[in-house]
Scaffold this active site. Structure first.
Site, PDB file in Angstrom:
ATOM      1  N   THR A 103       0.603   4.466   1.618  1.00  0.00           N
ATOM      2  CA  THR A 103       1.602   3.477   1.200  1.00  0.00           C
ATOM      3  C   THR A 103       1.489   3.164  -0.300  1.00  0.00           C
ATOM      4  O   THR A 103       0.550   3.584  -0.959  1.00  0.00           O
ATOM      5  CB  THR A 103       1.417   2.171   1.999  1.00  0.00           C
ATOM      6  N   ASP A 104       2.475   2.389  -0.793  1.00  0.00           N
ATOM      7  CA  ASP A 104       2.507   2.047  -2.220  1.00  0.00           C
ATOM      8  C   ASP A 104       1.812   0.725  -2.515  1.00  0.00           C
ATOM      9  O   ASP A 104       2.032   0.133  -3.567  1.00  0.00           O
ATOM     10  CB  ASP A 104       3.955   1.930  -2.699  1.00  0.00           C
ATOM     11  N   SER A 140       0.777  -4.317  -5.159  1.00  0.00           N
ATOM     12  CA  SER A 140       2.023  -3.598  -4.962  1.00  0.00           C
ATOM     13  C   SER A 140       2.156  -2.657  -6.141  1.00  0.00           C
ATOM     14  O   SER A 140       2.228  -3.109  -7.280  1.00  0.00           O
ATOM     15  CB  SER A 140       3.180  -4.587  -4.919  1.00  0.00           C
ATOM     16  N   ARG A 141       2.136  -1.341  -5.856  1.00  0.00           N
ATOM     17  CA  ARG A 141       2.036  -0.404  -6.980  1.00  0.00           C
ATOM     18  C   ARG A 141       3.368  -0.128  -7.666  1.00  0.00           C
ATOM     19  O   ARG A 141       3.393   0.257  -8.813  1.00  0.00           O
ATOM     20  CB  ARG A 141       1.397   0.905  -6.512  1.00  0.00           C
ATOM     21  N   VAL A 142       4.474  -0.270  -6.957  1.00  0.00           N
ATOM     22  CA  VAL A 142       5.736   0.057  -7.615  1.00  0.00           C
ATOM     23  C   VAL A 142       6.688  -1.126  -7.704  1.00  0.00           C
ATOM     24  O   VAL A 142       7.637  -1.099  -8.477  1.00  0.00           O
ATOM     25  CB  VAL A 142       6.459   1.220  -6.889  1.00  0.00           C
TER      26      VAL A 142
END
Ligand code: ATP
Ligand code: MG
Length: 501
Positions: free
Chosen positions: A338-339, A364-366
């Site tokens: 997951t991101d 939350s990476r994006v």
């Protein structure tokens, strides 16, 4: 045993060939063994992987093992209706599910059949449950926010449309609550929602459906349900079927939110199937391809580029941990797919900090690329401030003699934590979130006792609604937080504080 089986299959083939020339022996097989929802079949030389097979009494099965002399098949119906020696026919189709707007507001099983007693669902299209994920070139970066209505998430762990964000935590830490609040918050936002219940009690699903109905969320929601009492194959295929339904909408340019509650139970169902199919067990007895079953599922969530309609699937998989151990096998797998993850801590939950989001372990990476500027502005330093506060809190336990700066940081941190508390089923609008966080971050209410914070915020909100509604309107529609709005908020806070203090 094998010799006997081969002889038996040879005999049957011969009989069938003699019976009628037209019958293709590759299309018909015989059940050799049956039990635990798994059938071993002889014949069916030309069968495909994942093909749907028809057994007597209208029971269907799905091919999962192709071996040299036999075919392993999982049953999607009751195995008590099938006996050794029964004839099995090919259908030449892989397992499919009905898709379309007719599914909105309905509760269906993993095969797309209604289980809500509201009558037949007349879908006009179908889609195979397993599809390849959209290619990289067909995707666009995540650039539009998907608001959850939960202050702690929208500010610190923002989610964008097309993102895959894991919700992870021990049992009873509010994982489902976050997913449901996010669904409630999509009301009137033109986002279709799918909630996939895997291995849950039917009573909890019924409660959830009635809650969604109460809040008017069933209009844009489909529930796909593979309950705890259902067989492992249905639990296994439920998320794939649900994703196909979501994909149909995405390809029509819609935004879809899909919640998999939860993938730990899905992994256990797949392990059961694999062991029954005699595949060799690996770490924690899971089969070697356990990573792949989740990665190929979650890879299907994406944001399509404009030329392809610009639709999106945002996935919120849920994973249950044991004693907060996020380094176990399945949690690490899904974390890496997951991101980002929203980590829920049972410690915080028990202390009354709900939603129990651990801001240090959540990321939350994006999503921050998709966050509205106004929200980004007000929440910029929040994560660091909370980390500072939590660190100081630990230290301050040793001594009571604290200097003023430390006391201020501790006081501000506790106010911030209080502001981030939020009741279930009460998602906030973007403008309300921004105003609350702006007030807290600018230390406008640091002089209010912690137990009065929520009452104060409520009063400020009511005051703005009645005296300066343009603040909320501008923030909601233009996502703009300029000096003029800031001054107006400051004035409102001062006005309300005059009355309270
Ligand atoms: P399970 O592991 O059983 O699936 P879960 O992690 O999904 O549990 P929930 O069922 O969402 O947890 O929540 C557990 C309990 O906590 C429920 O009774 C729910 O009402 C309560 N709860 C969850 N979030 C909040 C909140 N923000 N405020 C107050 N209570 C909450
Ligand atoms: Mg739950």
């Amino acid at each position: 045993m094998t010799d006997n089986l081969e002889a038996l299959s040879g005999l049957i083939k011969k009989e069938l060939e003699n019976y009628e020339d037209k019958i293709d022996v590759g299309d018909v097989g015989t059940v050799v063994t049956i039990g635990d929802g798994i059938a071993l079949i002889y014949g069916l030389k030309k069968v495909m992987m994942s093909e749907l097979l028809l057994f007597p009494n209208d029971v269907y099965g799905m091919v999962m093992n192709l071996e040299e002399n036999s075919v392993g098949c999982v049953l999607l119906g009751k195995d008590s209706l099938i006996h050794e020696g029964d004839i099995v026919k090919r259908t030449h189709k892989v397992v499919e599910v009905g898709v379309g707007d007719e599914l909105l507001g309905r509760v269906i099983n993993a095969l797309g059949k209604p289980i809500d007693g509201l009558g037949e669902i007349k879908t006009t299209s179908t889609r195979p449950i397993e599809m390849p994920a959209p290619k990289i070139m067909d995707r666009e970066s995540v650039n539009t926010p998907l608001l959850t209505g939960i202050k702690a998430i929208d500010s610190m762990i923002p989610i964008g449309k097309g993102q895959r964000e894991l919700i992870i935590g021990d049992r009873q830490t509010g994982k489902t609550a976050i997913a449901i609040d996010t669904i409630l918050n999509q009301k009137d936002k033109d986002v279709y929602c799918i909630y996939v219940a895997i291995g849950q009690k039917n009573s909890s699903i019924a409660q959830l459906v009635s809650k969604l109905e109460d809040y008017g969320a069933m209009k844009y929601t489909t529930i796909v349900c593979a309950g705890a009492s259902e067989s492992a194959p249905l639990l296994y295929i439920a998320p794939y079927a649900a994703t196909s339904i979501a994909e149909y909408w995405m390809l029509q340019g819609k935004d879809v939110l899909i919640v998999y509650d939860d993938l730990s139970k899905h992994a256990v169902a797949y392990r059961t199937l694999s062991l029954l199919l005699k595949r060799s067990p690996g770490r924690e007895a899971y089969p070697g391809d356990i990573f792949y079953i989740h990665s190929r599922l979650l890879e299907r969530a994406c944001h399509l580029k404009k030329e392809l309609g610009g639709g999106s699937i945002t996935a919120l998989p849920i994973i249950e941990t044991q004693a907060g151990d996020i380094s176990a096998y399945i949690p690490t797998n899904v974390i890496s797919i997951t991101d980002g993850q929203i980590f829920l801590s049972s410690d915080l939950f028990n202390k009354g900090q709900r939603p129990a989001i651990d801001s240090g372990l959540s990321v939350s990476r994006v999503g921050s690329a998709a966050q509205y500027k106004s929200m980004k502005y007000v929440s910029a330093s929040m994560k660091i401030e909370l980390a500072n506060y939590l660190e100081l809190l630990e230290f301050s336990r040793f001594g009571s003699d604290l200097d003023k700066t430390t006391k201020d940081i501790l006081n501000h941190g506790s106010i911030l934590m209080e502001v981030l508390k939020q009741k279930q089923y009460m998602p906030l609008s973007l403008s309300q979130e921004i105003v609350d966080i702006y007030i807290a971050q600018n230390k406008l209410i640091d002089d209010i006792p912690v137990n009065k914070i929520h009452e104060t915020l409520k009063r400020i909100s009511e005051y703005i609604y009645s005296q300066k509604p343009e603040i909320y309107e501008l923030l909601e529609n233009n996502h703009l937080l300029d000096d003029d709005i800031k001054n107006k908020i400051n004035e409102c806070v001062l006005d309300v504080k005059k009355v309270i203090i």
